[in-house]
Design an enzyme around this catalytic site. Structure first.
Site, PDB file in Angstrom:
ATOM      1  N   SER A   9      21.178  73.105   3.423  1.00  0.00           N
ATOM      2  CA  SER A   9      22.680  72.290   3.524  1.00  0.00           C
ATOM      3  C   SER A   9      22.059  72.434   2.126  1.00  0.00           C
ATOM      4  CB  SER A   9      21.368  70.689   3.592  1.00  0.00           C
ATOM      5  OG  SER A   9      21.283  70.579   2.924  1.00  0.00           O
TER       6      SER A   9
ATOM      7  N   MET B 108      11.219  78.939   1.893  1.00  0.00           N
ATOM      8  CA  MET B 108       9.700  78.915   2.383  1.00  0.00           C
ATOM      9  C   MET B 108       7.829  79.691   1.487  1.00  0.00           C
ATOM     10  SD  MET B 108      10.260  75.534   1.604  1.00  0.00           S
ATOM     11  CE  MET B 108      11.365  73.754   2.875  1.00  0.00           C
ATOM     12  N   ARG B 109       8.510  79.984   0.989  1.00  0.00           N
ATOM     13  CA  ARG B 109       7.795  81.182   0.693  1.00  0.00           C
ATOM     14  C   ARG B 109       7.805  81.143  -0.793  1.00  0.00           C
ATOM     15  NH1 ARG B 109       6.031  84.403   4.810  1.00  0.00           N
ATOM     16  NH2 ARG B 109       7.935  83.698   6.531  1.00  0.00           N
TER      17      ARG B 109
ATOM     18  N   ASN C 164      15.164  77.357  -8.749  1.00  0.00           N
ATOM     19  CA  ASN C 164      14.309  77.107  -7.189  1.00  0.00           C
ATOM     20  C   ASN C 164      14.903  75.585  -7.302  1.00  0.00           C
ATOM     21  OD1 ASN C 164      13.113  76.880  -4.967  1.00  0.00           O
ATOM     22  ND2 ASN C 164      11.448  75.668  -6.307  1.00  0.00           N
TER      23      ASN C 164
ATOM     24  N   HIS D 272      13.276  71.888  -6.261  1.00  0.00           N
ATOM     25  CA  HIS D 272      12.334  71.252  -5.547  1.00  0.00           C
ATOM     26  C   HIS D 272      12.478  70.004  -5.271  1.00  0.00           C
ATOM     27  CE1 HIS D 272       7.597  71.235  -4.774  1.00  0.00           C
ATOM     28  NE2 HIS D 272       7.919  70.422  -5.443  1.00  0.00           N
TER      29      HIS D 272
HETATM   30  C1  GAR Z   1      15.080  70.893   0.036  1.00  0.00           C
HETATM   31  O1  GAR Z   1      14.703  69.615   0.474  1.00  0.00           O
HETATM   32  C2  GAR Z   1      14.387  71.710  -0.770  1.00  0.00           C
HETATM   33  O2  GAR Z   1      14.211  71.313  -1.603  1.00  0.00           O
HETATM   34  C3  GAR Z   1      12.709  71.787  -0.070  1.00  0.00           C
HETATM   35  O3  GAR Z   1      13.471  72.527   0.692  1.00  0.00           O
HETATM   36  C4  GAR Z   1      14.888  72.090   1.475  1.00  0.00           C
HETATM   37  C5  GAR Z   1      15.571  72.828   2.202  1.00  0.00           C
HETATM   38  O4  GAR Z   1      16.904  71.842   2.413  1.00  0.00           O
HETATM   39  N1  GAR Z   1      12.230  73.311  -1.136  1.00  0.00           N
HETATM   40  C6  GAR Z   1      11.220  73.218  -0.820  1.00  0.00           C
HETATM   41  O5  GAR Z   1      10.355  72.575  -1.001  1.00  0.00           O
HETATM   42  C7  GAR Z   1       9.824  73.991  -1.778  1.00  0.00           C
HETATM   43  N2  GAR Z   1       9.407  74.357  -2.013  1.00  0.00           N
HETATM   44  P1  GAR Z   1      18.328  72.781   2.995  1.00  0.00           P
HETATM   45  O6  GAR Z   1      17.185  74.190   3.894  1.00  0.00           O
HETATM   46  O7  GAR Z   1      18.638  72.130   3.899  1.00  0.00           O
HETATM   47  O8  GAR Z   1      18.899  73.730   1.839  1.00  0.00           O
END
Ligand code: GAR
Length: 214
Positions: free
Chosen positions: A13, A90-91, A107, A109
């Protein structure tokens, strides 16, 4: 025009929010490549919908993390990428990529760093019962969510919040501050001095304490 490469592992998203902000003209840039580590990632479909080139690159195809991230760095360089966006990747990105794109990897977070780094930032905030959480856009360095901070947005945490309800509130802000940070970068308004990210122009653009105002 700034060329962007995106790494995403899932729903995408944030990736979509960036595409939309480019299409509306808010950001002047072009996304030239989406790389994912997950063949099932919905981000792939989003890329296809917008004619963005994709690569599925999985760690299991490589001997070690160094060769994995060196390969990703090469793919990005082959496409002349100038800014790398981690949009729900997610890495933990490792040195072989970081050193090729120092202060050029952003990034997002889902917490107010340095609180609640790593996975499930929203759940960590709910479990800790903080009253304020939010999201952070930062440059990636060799640590886990430790790089210089570009923009943060705060959101309230309510007593009856669950991981899901808080995630939803935070996500709305993610979709605003990530495009804002990319726009600032594309306009050459970001300078990094150690941990200090200096933004040309309005200071208040980088600290969003009242989400209802943006
Ligand atoms: C988001 O909330 C992002 O902040 C988080 O994963 C989600 C991805 O959503 N990222 C992390 O936690 C990184 N450590 P999306 O795929 O809909 O953008």
């Amino acid at each position: 025009m700034l060329t962007i490469g995106v790494l995403a592992s899932g729903r995408g998203s944030n990736f979509q929010a960036i595409i939309d902000n480019i299409n509306s003209g808010f950001i002047k840039a072009k996304i030239v490549l989406l790389i994912t580590d997950n063949p099932e990632a919905y981000a792939l479909e989003r890329a296809n919908n917008h004619n963005i080139e994709t690569r599925i690159i999985q760690p299991k195809e490589f001997q070690d993390k160094d060769s994995y991230y060196a390969h990703i760095a090469n793919e990005l360089k082959r496409k002349d990428v100038e800014l790398v966006i981690l949009a729900g990747f997610m890495r933990v990105v490792e040195r072989a990529l970081i050193q090729e794109f120092r202060n050029k990897i952003m990034n997002i977070h889902p917490a107010l760093l340095p609180s609640f780094p790593g996975l499930h930032g929203q759940k960590q905030a709910v479990d800790y019962r903080v009253k304020i959480s939010g999201c952070t856009v930062h440059f990636a360095d060799e640590g886990v969510d430790t790089g210089p901070i570009i923009i943060q947005a705060a959101v309230p945490v309510y007593e009856d919040d669950t991981e899901e309800t808080l995630s939803e509130r935070i996500l709305k802000q993610e979709h605003k501050i990530f495009p804002m940070a990319i726009k600032l970068f594309s306009e050459d308004k970001i300078t990094v001095d150690g941990r200090n990210v200096i933004i040309k122009g309005k200071r208040e653009d980088t600290v969003i304490t009242n989400p209802s105002l943006v």
